[in-house]
Write a protein that holds these residues in place. Sequence first.
Motif, PDB file in Angstrom:
ATOM      1  N   HIS A 122      37.892  36.446  38.870  1.00  0.00           N
ATOM      2  CA  HIS A 122      39.207  36.473  38.083  1.00  0.00           C
ATOM      3  C   HIS A 122      39.542  37.847  38.110  1.00  0.00           C
ATOM      4  O   HIS A 122      39.129  38.797  38.738  1.00  0.00           O
ATOM      5  N   GLY A 123      40.728  38.011  37.530  1.00  0.00           N
ATOM      6  CA  GLY A 123      41.621  39.449  37.660  1.00  0.00           C
ATOM      7  C   GLY A 123      42.872  39.045  36.949  1.00  0.00           C
ATOM      8  O   GLY A 123      43.243  38.121  36.111  1.00  0.00           O
ATOM      9  N   TRP A 163      45.233  38.298  47.871  1.00  0.00           N
ATOM     10  CA  TRP A 163      44.694  37.892  46.353  1.00  0.00           C
ATOM     11  C   TRP A 163      43.315  38.353  46.186  1.00  0.00           C
ATOM     12  O   TRP A 163      42.907  38.934  45.303  1.00  0.00           O
ATOM     13  N   CYS A 209      47.198  39.149  37.556  1.00  0.00           N
ATOM     14  CA  CYS A 209      48.436  38.867  38.527  1.00  0.00           C
ATOM     15  C   CYS A 209      49.004  39.917  38.709  1.00  0.00           C
ATOM     16  O   CYS A 209      49.510  40.498  37.747  1.00  0.00           O
ATOM     17  N   TRP A 267      40.234  32.851  40.161  1.00  0.00           N
ATOM     18  CA  TRP A 267      40.136  32.363  41.504  1.00  0.00           C
ATOM     19  C   TRP A 267      39.749  31.025  41.485  1.00  0.00           C
ATOM     20  O   TRP A 267      40.476  30.335  42.661  1.00  0.00           O
ATOM     21  N   LEU A 319      41.980  41.207  43.689  1.00  0.00           N
ATOM     22  CA  LEU A 319      41.159  40.796  42.577  1.00  0.00           C
ATOM     23  C   LEU A 319      39.718  41.597  42.427  1.00  0.00           C
ATOM     24  O   LEU A 319      39.334  42.008  41.416  1.00  0.00           O
ATOM     25  N   SER A 356      38.728  44.486  39.672  1.00  0.00           N
ATOM     26  CA  SER A 356      37.658  44.123  38.594  1.00  0.00           C
ATOM     27  C   SER A 356      37.079  45.487  38.005  1.00  0.00           C
ATOM     28  O   SER A 356      36.401  45.514  37.107  1.00  0.00           O
TER      29      SER A 356
END
Length: 340
Positions: A289-290, A270, A292, A301, A274, A278
């Motif tokens: 964040h990112g 993960w 799924c 996150w 992510l 970015s």
Amino acid sequence: MTIQPKPIPALYTVYILRSTVRHASLYIGSTPHPPRRLSQHNGVSKGGAVRTSRGNLRPWEMVGLVSGFPSMVAALKFEWALTNPHLSMHIPSSSRLTVPRGTKSNGRPRRPAKSMGSILSNLHLLVRVLSFERWPLKLHFFAPDVLAAWKRWCATTNEALRQSLPVLTSFADDGPSLATKAAISGDSASASVGAEGGQGDAEQAAPWGIYALPLDYEPIKEYVAKAQAVFEFEREGDCVVCRETIDAGRGLHAVCSNKDCEGVGHVTCWSRHLLSASGSGETGILPIHGECPKCHGEVQWGDMMKELTLRLRGGKEVEKLLKTKRRRVTKAKAKAVDTS
């Protein structure tokens, strides 16, 4: 003595306190429960700091705070840095905005006087330094003039905040709510009613400010329940990133936070996904964040790590959160059942 690991707390904050009598009197503190802490500062309940105990400065108000700290220790580090920006090692010497005012008799640097401007400028600096810039922090402002001062500083400095740093506001539309008035006046019973939403006063305004903050894990209850079901019934499947089979009960695995997605992946996968997605060339192991890779929804996150630590370390908290509340049967209803 063995220190038991704990989950990421539901809420832990570093707050800015201001005297309503003398706005130049300011205090910085930390707490997991802002309404209770304000009550202590105002002498309503036991506790509070000596520096806020002077009656001629009460009542105090919380005009802003930072939330999203991953632990009590993390919040205390941030609090100390914000209180001592002239000494904090989290701030590079070349970036300091505040310098000592001479030295004390013991040779230690003298702490500069605080102003709202100095606190906000150092707050802006701290959320950008390497130590804190990637934490899932949120900024909250509860007074329009403090928000205006924050915006003035942001417009003055050339250093921009990351776009994913939330800046939230909550103001009173028609004066203080019952909870705020009670906390100031000393009516702790009314304060607890107001903090929960208030039902006894027809003119009760909706909770705002610190009384609208979630103090428990209720906001992520559905997310926690979904993750519990995934792992209890071994529905992990394959990692959503590397596509390898996930071994049940072995390793650290995070779950997508979106409602209808059960995407599970290795924490390291993960993180790598992510960071690479970015598009900013980020390196390291701590993303913000990112998207799924399974449902293509936005994930945070910090939210994923809160659920993960709650699942692994917060058995009692999870049990309390997911426990079904038993409906109380009144005596009248019980009697009606018996006579039917």
